[in-house]
Design a protein around this motif. Structure first.
Motif, PDB file in Angstrom:
ATOM      1  N   MET A 245       0.818  -1.209   0.000  1.00 29.04           N
ATOM      2  CA  MET A 245       0.000   0.000   0.000  1.00 29.04           C
ATOM      3  C   MET A 245       0.857   1.266   0.000  1.00 29.04           C
ATOM      4  SD  MET A 245      -3.011   1.227  -0.170  1.00 29.04           S
ATOM      5  CE  MET A 245      -4.043  -0.192   0.148  1.00 29.04           C
ATOM      6  N   SER A 246       2.004   1.218   0.698  1.00 30.39           N
ATOM      7  CA  SER A 246       2.887   2.382   0.722  1.00 30.39           C
ATOM      8  C   SER A 246       3.424   2.670  -0.682  1.00 30.39           C
ATOM      9  CB  SER A 246       4.039   2.156   1.701  1.00 30.39           C
ATOM     10  OG  SER A 246       4.827   1.054   1.310  1.00 30.39           O
ATOM     11  N   PHE A 247       3.668   1.613  -1.478  1.00 27.18           N
ATOM     12  CA  PHE A 247       4.142   1.810  -2.845  1.00 27.18           C
ATOM     13  C   PHE A 247       3.073   2.496  -3.690  1.00 27.18           C
ATOM     14  CE2 PHE A 247       4.592   0.118  -7.230  1.00 27.18           C
ATOM     15  CZ  PHE A 247       5.776   0.759  -7.546  1.00 27.18           C
ATOM     16  N   PHE A 248       1.810   2.109  -3.482  1.00 23.24           N
ATOM     17  CA  PHE A 248       0.707   2.749  -4.205  1.00 23.24           C
ATOM     18  C   PHE A 248       0.678   4.247  -3.928  1.00 23.24           C
ATOM     19  CE2 PHE A 248      -3.617   4.424  -4.061  1.00 23.24           C
ATOM     20  CZ  PHE A 248      -4.066   4.162  -5.348  1.00 23.24           C
ATOM     21  N   PHE A 249       0.778   4.614  -2.652  1.00 22.82           N
ATOM     22  CA  PHE A 249       0.739   6.037  -2.304  1.00 22.82           C
ATOM     23  C   PHE A 249       1.990   6.766  -2.783  1.00 22.82           C
ATOM     24  CE2 PHE A 249      -2.383   4.514   0.870  1.00 22.82           C
ATOM     25  CZ  PHE A 249      -3.424   5.381   0.558  1.00 22.82           C
ATOM     26  N   GLU A 250       3.106   6.058  -2.857  1.00 22.42           N
ATOM     27  CA  GLU A 250       4.327   6.669  -3.387  1.00 22.42           C
ATOM     28  C   GLU A 250       4.148   7.028  -4.853  1.00 22.42           C
ATOM     29  OE1 GLU A 250       8.845   5.163  -4.350  1.00 22.42           O
ATOM     30  OE2 GLU A 250       7.948   4.579  -2.426  1.00 22.42           O
ATOM     31  N   VAL A 251       3.573   6.100  -5.629  1.00 18.25           N
ATOM     32  CA  VAL A 251       3.306   6.366  -7.044  1.00 18.25           C
ATOM     33  C   VAL A 251       2.262   7.470  -7.201  1.00 18.25           C
ATOM     34  CG1 VAL A 251       2.441   5.379  -9.199  1.00 18.25           C
ATOM     35  CG2 VAL A 251       3.926   4.024  -7.712  1.00 18.25           C
ATOM     36  N   LEU A 252       1.218   7.403  -6.380  1.00 11.19           N
ATOM     37  CA  LEU A 252       0.148   8.399  -6.444  1.00 11.19           C
ATOM     38  C   LEU A 252       0.679   9.799  -6.153  1.00 11.19           C
ATOM     39  CD1 LEU A 252      -2.856   9.202  -6.619  1.00 11.19           C
ATOM     40  CD2 LEU A 252      -3.048   8.633  -4.190  1.00 11.19           C
ATOM     41  N   LEU A 253       1.473   9.922  -5.099  1.00 19.75           N
ATOM     42  CA  LEU A 253       1.994  11.231  -4.719  1.00 19.75           C
ATOM     43  C   LEU A 253       2.960  11.755  -5.776  1.00 19.75           C
ATOM     44  CD1 LEU A 253       1.926  13.411  -2.623  1.00 19.75           C
ATOM     45  CD2 LEU A 253       3.698  12.227  -1.327  1.00 19.75           C
ATOM     46  N   GLY A 254       3.774  10.861  -6.342  1.00 17.36           N
ATOM     47  CA  GLY A 254       4.660  11.283  -7.428  1.00 17.36           C
ATOM     48  C   GLY A 254       3.878  11.797  -8.625  1.00 17.36           C
ATOM     49  N   GLY A 255       2.758  11.139  -8.945  1.00 20.00           N
ATOM     50  CA  GLY A 255       1.912  11.603 -10.036  1.00 20.00           C
ATOM     51  C   GLY A 255       1.261  12.942  -9.744  1.00 20.00           C
ATOM     52  N   LEU A 256       0.841  13.152  -8.500  1.00 19.49           N
ATOM     53  CA  LEU A 256       0.235  14.426  -8.128  1.00 19.49           C
ATOM     54  C   LEU A 256       1.245  15.569  -8.226  1.00 19.49           C
ATOM     55  CD1 LEU A 256      -1.904  13.340  -5.034  1.00 19.49           C
ATOM     56  CD2 LEU A 256      -2.734  13.915  -7.328  1.00 19.49           C
ATOM     57  N   LEU A 257       2.488  15.290  -7.858  1.00 23.31           N
ATOM     58  CA  LEU A 257       3.531  16.311  -7.964  1.00 23.31           C
ATOM     59  C   LEU A 257       3.758  16.687  -9.426  1.00 23.31           C
ATOM     60  CD1 LEU A 257       6.135  15.010  -5.344  1.00 23.31           C
ATOM     61  CD2 LEU A 257       4.500  16.874  -5.075  1.00 23.31           C
ATOM     62  N   ALA A 258       3.788  15.682 -10.308  1.00 21.66           N
ATOM     63  CA  ALA A 258       3.919  15.969 -11.737  1.00 21.66           C
ATOM     64  C   ALA A 258       2.689  16.708 -12.255  1.00 21.66           C
ATOM     65  CB  ALA A 258       4.127  14.673 -12.515  1.00 21.66           C
ATOM     66  N   GLY A 259       1.517  16.381 -11.696  1.00 26.98           N
ATOM     67  CA  GLY A 259       0.283  17.022 -12.125  1.00 26.98           C
ATOM     68  C   GLY A 259       0.262  18.512 -11.853  1.00 26.98           C
TER      69      GLY A 259
ATOM     70  N   GLY B 134      -9.319  26.872 -11.630  1.00 24.73           N
ATOM     71  CA  GLY B 134      -9.484  25.746 -10.706  1.00 24.73           C
ATOM     72  C   GLY B 134      -9.574  24.430 -11.448  1.00 24.73           C
ATOM     73  N   GLY B 135     -10.233  24.441 -12.619  1.00 27.96           N
ATOM     74  CA  GLY B 135     -10.321  23.237 -13.428  1.00 27.96           C
ATOM     75  C   GLY B 135      -8.967  22.795 -13.938  1.00 27.96           C
ATOM     76  N   ALA B 136      -8.098  23.766 -14.284  1.00 20.72           N
ATOM     77  CA  ALA B 136      -6.744  23.425 -14.734  1.00 20.72           C
ATOM     78  C   ALA B 136      -5.961  22.744 -13.616  1.00 20.72           C
ATOM     79  CB  ALA B 136      -6.020  24.685 -15.208  1.00 20.72           C
ATOM     80  N   ILE B 137      -6.167  23.186 -12.395  1.00 20.24           N
ATOM     81  CA  ILE B 137      -5.474  22.580 -11.260  1.00 20.24           C
ATOM     82  C   ILE B 137      -5.959  21.149 -11.049  1.00 20.24           C
ATOM     83  CG2 ILE B 137      -5.066  22.744  -8.778  1.00 20.24           C
ATOM     84  CD1 ILE B 137      -5.503  25.778  -9.057  1.00 20.24           C
ATOM     85  N   VAL B 138      -7.277  20.981 -10.987  1.00 19.17           N
ATOM     86  CA  VAL B 138      -7.850  19.650 -10.764  1.00 19.17           C
ATOM     87  C   VAL B 138      -7.511  18.722 -11.927  1.00 19.17           C
ATOM     88  CG1 VAL B 138      -9.987  18.355 -10.461  1.00 19.17           C
ATOM     89  CG2 VAL B 138      -9.693  20.547  -9.318  1.00 19.17           C
ATOM     90  N   GLY B 139      -7.632  19.231 -13.147  1.00 19.54           N
ATOM     91  CA  GLY B 139      -7.313  18.416 -14.318  1.00 19.54           C
ATOM     92  C   GLY B 139      -5.862  17.974 -14.331  1.00 19.54           C
ATOM     93  N   GLY B 140      -4.961  18.854 -13.938  1.00 14.34           N
ATOM     94  CA  GLY B 140      -3.553  18.482 -13.877  1.00 14.34           C
ATOM     95  C   GLY B 140      -3.291  17.390 -12.864  1.00 14.34           C
ATOM     96  N   LEU B 141      -3.932  17.499 -11.705  1.00 14.57           N
ATOM     97  CA  LEU B 141      -3.757  16.470 -10.675  1.00 14.57           C
ATOM     98  C   LEU B 141      -4.314  15.130 -11.139  1.00 14.57           C
ATOM     99  CD1 LEU B 141      -4.678  18.541  -7.477  1.00 14.57           C
ATOM    100  CD2 LEU B 141      -2.397  17.952  -8.312  1.00 14.57           C
TER     101      LEU B 141
END
Length: 293
Positions: free
Chosen positions: A1-15, A236-243
């Motif tokens: 599960m920690s790996f899932f959140f690691e990937v998720l958080l990395g994607g959010l940072l790129a977003g 706001g949509g650009a922010i949410v869409g990027g994430l």
């Protein structure tokens, strides 16, 4: 599960970095109702100017300020010699103008600074940083912090100020906005200047990650799914869409990619965009067009 959140958080940072690119499009679209095809060239021009000055022994902040001034002059020139002549023209005319500007800006950058590839070091390492048992890139954290700060400032500027109110009025009806005294030329100048600043910051962040090269202008293609999902008229949509795009493409690459083959990260965002076009064409926060006949 920690790996899932690691990937998720990395994607959010790129977003967050995707959101920064998308906001440049939203600003121009809200002011003129046209997709600014020249945004990618502005990102490239800013990054190439900055790194070329650094290579000529100009101090970091001196190069940053000088590049910022150049982007402001570029915004003034675009408004003065192109947009001012096209007031109240059809959106397709403005779109073709930005398409032409894209090639002009790229050609100008190549003529002034050359076509060679440059490396850009912002002084932030890309080594992993442990946070709660997860390994995250230090550069990703830095880039997300810078991009997030600029996104928040832009949101406040265009949602809480008179300029933002005027921008929304122009987006609704240019002729009505002109009739009540809104100076369209001044507003376009402000918006293009802000888009130039966004292009500079985005150019530095993406240039440090990918290298400063002419393919950097194609980063605009990453903003398309973000805009389709978030809506072309909403910061706001650009922010949410990027994430959404950042998180979904990373998760798809890690968890779906091994099943159907690699490279899914490059095209999965466009699958999401197509689904949104079928289900909700205006995006999550976009304004639905209503035509009365």
């Amino acid at each position: 599960m920690s790996f899932f959140f690691e990937v998720l958080l990395g994607g959010l940072l790129a977003g967050v970095m995707y959101s920064l690119i998308a906001i440049g499009f939203v600003l121009i679209y809200k002011a003129s109702g046209v997709f600014n095809f020249a945004q990618g060239s502005m990102v490239l021009f800013a990054a190439l100017t900055f790194v070329s000055l650094l290579e000529r022994s100009v101090p970091f902040w001196g190069a940053f300020v000088f590049t910022l001034l150049i982007m402001l002059v570029l915004a003034w020139a675009i408004e003065r010699f192109v947009l001012r002549q096209l007031v109240n023209r059809p959106p397709i005319t403005l779109f073709m103008a930005t398409l032409g500007l894209s090639y002009i800006i790229e050609g100008l950058a190549q003529a002034v600074w050359g076509a060679q590839v440059h490396g850009l070091d912002l002084g932030v390492s890309d080594e992993p940083f442990e946070l709660g048992g997860m390994l995250l890139s230090q550069f990703d954290l830095f880039a997300a912090a810078v991009a997030g700060t600029l996104v928040v400032l832009l949101s406040l500027l265009f949602n809480k100020t008179r300029t933002g109110i005027a921008l929304r009025a122009v987006a609704d009806d240019q002729l009505a906005a002109l009739a009540v005294g809104i100076r369209l030329h001044r507003l376009w100048l402000i918006v293009w200047a802000v888009a130039g600043v966004v292009g500079l910051v985005a150019g530095l962040l993406w240039g440090a990650r990918l290298g400063v090269q002419f393919s950097l202008s194609l980063i605009v293609l990453k903003a398309l799914p973000v805009l389709i999902i978030g809506g072309f008229t909403s910061i706001g949509g650009a922010i949410v869409g990027g994430l959404i795009i950042g998180a979904s493409e990373k998760l798809a690459e890690v968890f779906i990619g091994p099943i159907i083959g690699g490279g899914i990260e490059n095209w999965f965002p466009y699958v999401l965009a197509m689904l949104f076009l079928l289900v909700r064409p205006a995006g999550l926060f976009g304004e639905r067009a209503i035509e009365r006949v």
